[in-house]
Design an enzyme around this catalytic site. Structure first.
Site, PDB file in Angstrom:
ATOM      1  N   GLU A 119     -35.106  11.110 -11.160  1.00  0.00           N
ATOM      2  CA  GLU A 119     -34.927  10.808 -12.587  1.00  0.00           C
ATOM      3  C   GLU A 119     -33.910   9.682 -12.752  1.00  0.00           C
ATOM      4  O   GLU A 119     -34.047   8.840 -13.649  1.00  0.00           O
ATOM      5  CB  GLU A 119     -34.483  12.053 -13.353  1.00  0.00           C
ATOM      6  N   TYR A 157     -49.571  15.776 -11.665  1.00  0.00           N
ATOM      7  CA  TYR A 157     -48.168  16.080 -11.939  1.00  0.00           C
ATOM      8  C   TYR A 157     -48.047  16.961 -13.184  1.00  0.00           C
ATOM      9  O   TYR A 157     -47.316  17.961 -13.180  1.00  0.00           O
ATOM     10  CB  TYR A 157     -47.408  14.770 -12.127  1.00  0.00           C
ATOM     11  N   TRP A 185     -42.238   6.459 -15.381  1.00  0.00           N
ATOM     12  CA  TRP A 185     -42.226   7.570 -14.435  1.00  0.00           C
ATOM     13  C   TRP A 185     -43.345   7.445 -13.413  1.00  0.00           C
ATOM     14  O   TRP A 185     -43.182   7.843 -12.255  1.00  0.00           O
ATOM     15  CB  TRP A 185     -42.309   8.895 -15.181  1.00  0.00           C
TER      16      TRP A 185
END
Length: 205
Positions: free
Chosen positions: A60, A38, A68
Site C-alpha cells: 500500500e 483480487y 493499485w
C-alpha cells in the site's frame, strides 16, 4: 442496478473498479481479470499475521501516487525482491540491497519507498510476535458502517485510519498516511466496502 457495479463475463455483479474485460486480460483495459481475482478472493477478507500485514502495509505504501493494478501485477516481483516480505529478512537489507532494488525493473524503483520499507521492517522486527497484527486490528471499527450503495459512499479516510496512521507514525513507520491505512483496512477486511448488490456483499452478509 447501480452504475457502480459491473456484470462480468461470468454474469456476476461486482464493484465497478474491477473493470469488465473478458478473460484473458486484453486492451484497452488490461488488468481487469487480475482485478476480479483480487476482488473475489482477497479484498475485504479478514487477514491476520504480522508477515502478511507487513506485506500489505508495504505494498500500500508503494501504491501511493500509482494505480493499485500496477502494484498488483508487480506483486510476484515485489515478493521475490523483498524476501517474501519476511520482516526479519528485510530488516537486514543494506546499501547493497537498496542498489539491487533500485536496479530491479520488476518493482517500483522509488528510493524513498524502498528505504521506508526496510526501515518499517526493522520496526516490526523489534516488536513482539503478533504485535503488528494486534496494533493494526485495534483500529478496526467496533461496529460496521451501513454498506455503501455507490463508490461515492466509500470514504478515502476515516477517524480510525487517522488514528492508525498517527499510531504508526509515532512508532517511526513511514509511508503510513491515513489514505494508505484506510486502503489497508479495506484490503485486510477490517472494513467491508463491497457495494450493495456486489456478489461478495451478498455472500458476506
Amino acid at each position: 442496478m447501480s452504475t457502480d457495479l459491473r456484470i462480468g463475463p461470468d454474469g456476476i455483479a461486482r464493484c465497478a473498479w474491477v473493470g469488465d474485460d473478458p478473460e484473458p486480460d486484453t486492451a484497452p483495459r488490461p488488468g481487469a481479470a487480475e482485478y476480479r481475482r483480487y476482488h473475489d478472493d482477497e479484498w475485504g477478507r479478514r487477514l491476520h499475521g504480522d508477515r502478511a500485514l507487513f506485506e500489505k502495509l508495504s505494498l500500500e505504501g508503494f501504491q501511493a501516487g500509482l494505480s493499485w493494478i500496477t502494484i498488483l501485477r508487480k506483486r510476484p516481483a515485489f515478493r521475490a525482491a523483498f524476501a517474501g516480505f519476511d520482516p526479519a529478512a528485510v530488516a537486514r537489507f543494506d546499501d547493497g540491497d537498496i542498489a539491487r532494488l533500485m536496479a530491479d525493473a520488476g518493482i517500483v524503483r522509488n528510493r524513498a519507498k524502498i528505504e521506508a520499507t526496510i526501515s518499517n521492517a526493522r520496526i516490526v522486527e523489534g516488536m513482539d510476535d503478533g504485535e503488528l497484527d494486534a496494533l493494526l486490528w485495534s483500529f478496526a471499527p467496533s461496529r460496521p458502517r451501513p454498506r455503501p450503495r455507490s463508490l461515492g459512499d466509500v470514504p478515502a479516510t476515516t477517524p480510525e485510519s487517522d488514528a492508525a496512521s498517527t499510531a504508526l507514525r509515532t512508532r517511526g513507520f513511514r509511508f503510513v498516511g491515513s489514505t494508505t491505512l484506510y486502503a489497508l483496512m479495506q484490503s485486510a477486511g477490517m472494513v467491508d466496502d463491497h457495494l450493495e448488490g456486489c456478489w461478495r456483499a451478498a455472500a458476506d452478509g
